[in-house]
Design an enzyme around this catalytic site. Sequence first.
Site, PDB file in Angstrom:
ATOM      1  N   ARG A 152       0.520   3.969  -2.858  1.00  0.00           N
ATOM      2  CA  ARG A 152      -0.751   4.566  -3.248  1.00  0.00           C
ATOM      3  C   ARG A 152      -0.654   6.089  -3.195  1.00  0.00           C
ATOM      4  NH1 ARG A 152      -1.212   3.832   2.161  1.00  0.00           N
ATOM      5  NH2 ARG A 152      -2.664   5.137   3.348  1.00  0.00           N
ATOM      6  N   ARG A 185       0.808  -1.228   0.000  1.00  0.00           N
ATOM      7  CA  ARG A 185       0.000   0.000   0.000  1.00  0.00           C
ATOM      8  C   ARG A 185       0.837   1.272   0.000  1.00  0.00           C
ATOM      9  NH1 ARG A 185      -4.943   0.825   2.500  1.00  0.00           N
ATOM     10  NH2 ARG A 185      -3.880   2.102   4.070  1.00  0.00           N
ATOM     11  N   GLN A 189       9.421  15.639  30.485  1.00  0.00           N
ATOM     12  CA  GLN A 189       8.601  15.602  31.688  1.00  0.00           C
ATOM     13  C   GLN A 189       8.937  14.382  32.535  1.00  0.00           C
ATOM     14  OE1 GLN A 189       4.357  16.691  31.293  1.00  0.00           O
ATOM     15  NE2 GLN A 189       4.709  16.861  29.077  1.00  0.00           N
ATOM     16  N   CYS A 215      12.034  29.817  29.524  1.00  0.00           N
ATOM     17  CA  CYS A 215      13.347  30.434  29.360  1.00  0.00           C
ATOM     18  C   CYS A 215      13.865  30.990  30.700  1.00  0.00           C
ATOM     19  CB  CYS A 215      13.289  31.554  28.329  1.00  0.00           C
ATOM     20  SG  CYS A 215      13.379  30.992  26.604  1.00  0.00           S
ATOM     21  N   HIS A 275      16.407  28.505  23.962  1.00  0.00           N
ATOM     22  CA  HIS A 275      15.056  28.255  23.485  1.00  0.00           C
ATOM     23  C   HIS A 275      15.028  27.409  22.215  1.00  0.00           C
ATOM     24  CE1 HIS A 275      10.779  29.295  23.275  1.00  0.00           C
ATOM     25  NE2 HIS A 275      10.929  29.609  22.004  1.00  0.00           N
ATOM     26  N   HIS A 301      10.000  25.599  23.691  1.00  0.00           N
ATOM     27  CA  HIS A 301      11.282  25.452  24.388  1.00  0.00           C
ATOM     28  C   HIS A 301      11.516  23.964  24.664  1.00  0.00           C
ATOM     29  CE1 HIS A 301      14.375  27.413  27.137  1.00  0.00           C
ATOM     30  NE2 HIS A 301      14.559  26.101  27.307  1.00  0.00           N
ATOM     31  N   CYS A 309       8.431  33.255  26.626  1.00  0.00           N
ATOM     32  CA  CYS A 309       8.436  31.813  26.919  1.00  0.00           C
ATOM     33  C   CYS A 309       8.506  31.565  28.420  1.00  0.00           C
ATOM     34  CB  CYS A 309       9.625  31.140  26.221  1.00  0.00           C
ATOM     35  SG  CYS A 309       9.865  29.417  26.701  1.00  0.00           S
ATOM     36  N   GLY A 354       1.383  17.485  20.168  1.00  0.00           N
ATOM     37  CA  GLY A 354       0.660  18.153  21.237  1.00  0.00           C
ATOM     38  C   GLY A 354       1.517  18.967  22.175  1.00  0.00           C
ATOM     39  N   CYS A 355       2.777  19.219  21.788  1.00  0.00           N
ATOM     40  CA  CYS A 355       3.658  20.004  22.646  1.00  0.00           C
ATOM     41  C   CYS A 355       3.234  21.473  22.597  1.00  0.00           C
ATOM     42  CB  CYS A 355       5.104  19.849  22.182  1.00  0.00           C
ATOM     43  SG  CYS A 355       6.292  20.703  23.221  1.00  0.00           S
ATOM     44  N   SER A 356       2.898  22.032  23.738  1.00  0.00           N
ATOM     45  CA  SER A 356       2.375  23.397  23.782  1.00  0.00           C
ATOM     46  C   SER A 356       3.454  24.448  23.962  1.00  0.00           C
ATOM     47  CB  SER A 356       1.337  23.520  24.913  1.00  0.00           C
ATOM     48  OG  SER A 356       1.931  23.208  26.162  1.00  0.00           O
ATOM     49  N   GLU A 397      -6.985   1.028  12.981  1.00  0.00           N
ATOM     50  CA  GLU A 397      -6.017   1.062  14.082  1.00  0.00           C
ATOM     51  C   GLU A 397      -6.705   1.239  15.431  1.00  0.00           C
ATOM     52  OE1 GLU A 397      -3.718   2.572  10.482  1.00  0.00           O
ATOM     53  OE2 GLU A 397      -5.696   2.881  11.354  1.00  0.00           O
ATOM     54  N   PHE A 417      -1.802   8.542  10.484  1.00  0.00           N
ATOM     55  CA  PHE A 417      -2.966   8.668  11.356  1.00  0.00           C
ATOM     56  C   PHE A 417      -3.319   7.296  11.919  1.00  0.00           C
ATOM     57  CE2 PHE A 417      -3.359  12.419   8.715  1.00  0.00           C
ATOM     58  CZ  PHE A 417      -3.781  13.387   9.605  1.00  0.00           C
ATOM     59  N   ASN A 437       5.643  20.728  37.669  1.00  0.00           N
ATOM     60  CA  ASN A 437       4.696  21.107  36.616  1.00  0.00           C
ATOM     61  C   ASN A 437       3.580  21.967  37.198  1.00  0.00           C
ATOM     62  OD1 ASN A 437       2.696  21.091  34.524  1.00  0.00           O
ATOM     63  ND2 ASN A 437       3.655  19.260  33.677  1.00  0.00           N
ATOM     64  N   ASP A 438       3.395  23.143  36.592  1.00  0.00           N
ATOM     65  CA  ASP A 438       2.388  24.069  37.102  1.00  0.00           C
ATOM     66  C   ASP A 438       0.968  23.566  36.852  1.00  0.00           C
ATOM     67  OD1 ASP A 438       4.439  25.814  37.870  1.00  0.00           O
ATOM     68  OD2 ASP A 438       4.494  26.753  35.886  1.00  0.00           O
ATOM     69  N   ASN A 488       7.556  14.946  24.638  1.00  0.00           N
ATOM     70  CA  ASN A 488       6.723  15.158  23.464  1.00  0.00           C
ATOM     71  C   ASN A 488       7.347  16.294  22.662  1.00  0.00           C
ATOM     72  OD1 ASN A 488       4.716  13.252  24.264  1.00  0.00           O
ATOM     73  ND2 ASN A 488       3.874  14.769  25.666  1.00  0.00           N
ATOM     74  N   HIS A 503      11.943  20.544  26.047  1.00  0.00           N
ATOM     75  CA  HIS A 503      11.792  20.076  27.416  1.00  0.00           C
ATOM     76  C   HIS A 503      11.186  18.681  27.440  1.00  0.00           C
ATOM     77  CE1 HIS A 503       7.744  21.524  26.483  1.00  0.00           C
ATOM     78  NE2 HIS A 503       7.300  20.769  27.485  1.00  0.00           N
TER      79      HIS A 503
END
Length: 343
Positions: free
Chosen positions: A28, A25, A164, A52, A111, A160, A49, A155-157, A313, A308, A74-75, A149, A162
């Site tokens: 394709r 596949r 976890q 920083c 950064h 900078h 940031c 999904g890294c917001s 899946e 995806f 973590n805040d 991540n 980092h």
Amino acid sequence: MSVSNSAFRRRNPLTGEWVLVSPHRNNRPWSGAVEAVSQDAIPSFDASCPLCPNNTRANGEQNPDYDTTFVFGNDFAALTAVQSDNNVASDLFFQRSATGLARVICFSPEHNKSLPHLSKEGMLAVVNTWRSEYLELSKRFQCVHLFENKGEIMGCSQPHPHGQVWAHDHLSTEIENEDTRQREYFEKHQSPMLLDYANAEIADGKRVVAVNDDWLVVVPYWAKWPFETLLVCRAPVPDFNHLSNQQAASLANITQQLTIKYDNVFNCSFPYSMGWHNAPATEKSSSHWVLHAHFYPPLLRSASVKKFMVGYEMLAESQRDLTPELAADILRQCDDVHYLTRT
């Protein structure tokens, strides 16, 4: 029939899960969504940031003027020390309190310095921070997860660079599952599953991405994600507490080698989720367990096209088109010099 023209399934011995491989596949035409790729140069310091040095975070605390790795609580922690008192137990409904803590590890004060861009000393500082965090928290919690991540796609917001740390009293589902499977294998073979696996992959060579005296990077035989890799210790080391300084130094080198290769696949800052799996801290015997990390990158065909995990899946089992052998060959052939620093 040739393997390249037929579908087949492979089983993950760490979890028991199956993956459907459909290499025919992969040619394709693509007509799906394309992720935007940022072309903006990232500065070494961003006054807005919250990660920083000297900047103020969301909770009003000011970061120190740090010059190496920096760890803080973590805040917006998903785990706290507050214990729930509304436990539920029945055949249909089961709930238990979950307590713990969450921290953030800034890899560097700069950064724009993700793992492939750190100096050798900077990369070793990250590895030693993983070690020190695990040493402290494994004395208090049964399960300690160190992970990263990378990239907006994952999904890294915060751009900078980092990682976890989440530590908790319960065994997470992944760790519990891997612990059971590795223990069963050890009882049957009297040798650790992942040591046997690493030796077999090195002997075969088709899925090896990088290897040194202490570590192996391989696209696992059962990989779900297109360029998924497994970073596994080649010695019977169950967790970061048993890692020697030499093994830590060689880990820093091969981690940077891998992340440089990742960036060089599509000449972009390669996104992924990665995390370390240590033996449960309360194990009386960890002879069956070998320290390892999973890297799960989503990119499939370019810097803007991702895999995806939907439909089949989500409702049946994982499926991939790019074979692990081809993915490993692509990664293996990538330069060990970052594309942005080539002359």
